[in-house]
Scaffold this motif. Structure first.
Motif, mmCIF file in Angstrom:
data_model
loop_
_atom_site.group_PDB
_atom_site.id
_atom_site.type_symbol
_atom_site.label_atom_id
_atom_site.label_comp_id
_atom_site.label_asym_id
_atom_site.label_seq_id
_atom_site.Cartn_x
_atom_site.Cartn_y
_atom_site.Cartn_z
ATOM 1 N N ASN A 1 0.815 -1.220 0.000
ATOM 2 C CA ASN A 1 0.000 0.000 0.000
ATOM 3 C C ASN A 1 0.843 1.263 0.000
ATOM 4 O O ASN A 1 1.975 1.263 0.467
ATOM 5 C CB ASN A 1 -0.899 0.012 1.241
ATOM 6 N N VAL B 1 -2.711 7.893 0.332
ATOM 7 C CA VAL B 1 -3.543 8.559 -0.675
ATOM 8 C C VAL B 1 -2.747 9.688 -1.322
ATOM 9 O O VAL B 1 -2.793 9.880 -2.545
ATOM 10 C CB VAL B 1 -4.853 9.072 -0.036
ATOM 11 N N ALA C 1 -0.408 8.540 -4.028
ATOM 12 C CA ALA C 1 -1.073 8.270 -5.305
ATOM 13 C C ALA C 1 -1.371 9.574 -6.036
ATOM 14 O O ALA C 1 -1.126 9.692 -7.244
ATOM 15 C CB ALA C 1 -2.351 7.481 -5.071
ATOM 16 N N VAL D 1 -8.306 6.668 -8.752
ATOM 17 C CA VAL D 1 -7.645 6.689 -7.446
ATOM 18 C C VAL D 1 -8.697 6.802 -6.341
ATOM 19 O O VAL D 1 -8.639 6.075 -5.341
ATOM 20 C CB VAL D 1 -6.620 7.843 -7.357
ATOM 21 N N HIS E 1 -10.309 3.639 -5.283
ATOM 22 C CA HIS E 1 -9.442 2.614 -4.687
ATOM 23 C C HIS E 1 -8.935 2.972 -3.289
ATOM 24 O O HIS E 1 -8.088 2.274 -2.745
ATOM 25 C CB HIS E 1 -8.261 2.307 -5.614
ATOM 26 N N ILE E 2 -9.460 4.040 -2.716
ATOM 27 C CA ILE E 2 -9.053 4.409 -1.360
ATOM 28 C C ILE E 2 -9.692 3.445 -0.378
ATOM 29 O O ILE E 2 -10.901 3.232 -0.394
ATOM 30 C CB ILE E 2 -9.459 5.860 -1.039
ATOM 31 N N GLN E 3 -8.859 2.836 0.454
ATOM 32 C CA GLN E 3 -9.337 1.899 1.477
ATOM 33 C C GLN E 3 -9.375 2.614 2.818
ATOM 34 O O GLN E 3 -8.410 3.266 3.210
ATOM 35 C CB GLN E 3 -8.410 0.686 1.567
ATOM 36 N N ILE F 1 -4.008 2.975 -0.266
ATOM 37 C CA ILE F 1 -4.347 2.496 -1.604
ATOM 38 C C ILE F 1 -3.429 1.327 -1.931
ATOM 39 O O ILE F 1 -2.209 1.426 -1.790
ATOM 40 C CB ILE F 1 -4.193 3.611 -2.656
ATOM 41 N N LEU G 1 -4.620 -0.947 -7.903
ATOM 42 C CA LEU G 1 -4.779 0.297 -8.644
ATOM 43 C C LEU G 1 -4.151 0.197 -10.032
ATOM 44 O O LEU G 1 -4.756 0.610 -11.026
ATOM 45 C CB LEU G 1 -4.166 1.458 -7.857
#
Length: 186
Positions: A128, A131, A134, A156, A159-161, A173, A178
């Motif tokens: 990971n 954010v 990315a 993007v 795909h933010i966790q 991410i 991604l």
């Protein structure tokens, strides 16, 4: 001597039951509530191929880059560099990573580069990035792929966790997921 043998046997048996039986079963029980029930996590591509969810070396301009790895992403040798932040060799490595990042991302100022893009994780296998890591790469990727920045930003954002239970850890991410979604986008 007789006074010491019986307590030693009792203590050894108690620790054996605790450390070989109860402790592993407790951890296994807790793991059942974790994502993927504590087992290995894989990511499946559009073509159906499975990949281990570990940090991987993405260095091409049209991909999001992962965190650097002190073990060259070798899963059998997981580990960190263990160099202090004052170590001259370590500082030179970080400066080299900053220069390489800026060469590929000329619009990004040094102060905007997130630390996770220039320092290795504790295991060297972190899948990971933050954010922010990315978002600072979006312009390079959009230009390299010839697509609009807004499309990459939307990708993007999807795909933010979130942190575990909304509390534990930062947003993150997964770079592999991604990049696979980025390939599928085209």
């Amino acid at each position: 001597m007789k006074n010491n043998i019986v307590p030693s046997i009792i203590l050894t048996t108690a620790l054996l039951v605790l450390l070989v039986g109860i402790y592993p079963l407790t951890l296994w029980g807790i793991a059942q509530f974790a994502p993927n029930k504590g087992g290995r996590v894989t990511v499946e591509s559009v073509q159906g191929k499975q990949y281990m969810n570990l940090g991987q070396a993405f260095t091409a301009a049209h991909y999001f880059w992962s965190r650097p790895s002190a073990v060259d992403y070798h899963a059998a040798g997981s580990g960190a560099s263990n160099k202090a932040t004052t170590n001259a060799t370590y500082l030179a490595e970080v400066e080299q990573r900053i220069a390489a990042f800026k060469a590929q991302n000329p619009t990004v100022q040094t102060a905007e580069i997130p630390v996770d893009l220039v320092t290795a994780s504790g295991s060297g296998l972190d899948p990971n990035i933050s954010v922010q890591a990315a978002y600072v790469q979006i312009a390079r990727i959009a230009h390299a792929r010839g697509i609009e920045i807004e499309r990459v930003e939307q990708l993007v954002a999807t795909h933010i966790q979130s942190p575990l239970f909304g509390v534990f850890g930062p947003q993150k991410i997964n770079v592999l997921e991604l990049n696979m979604a980025l390939d599928a986008l085209q």
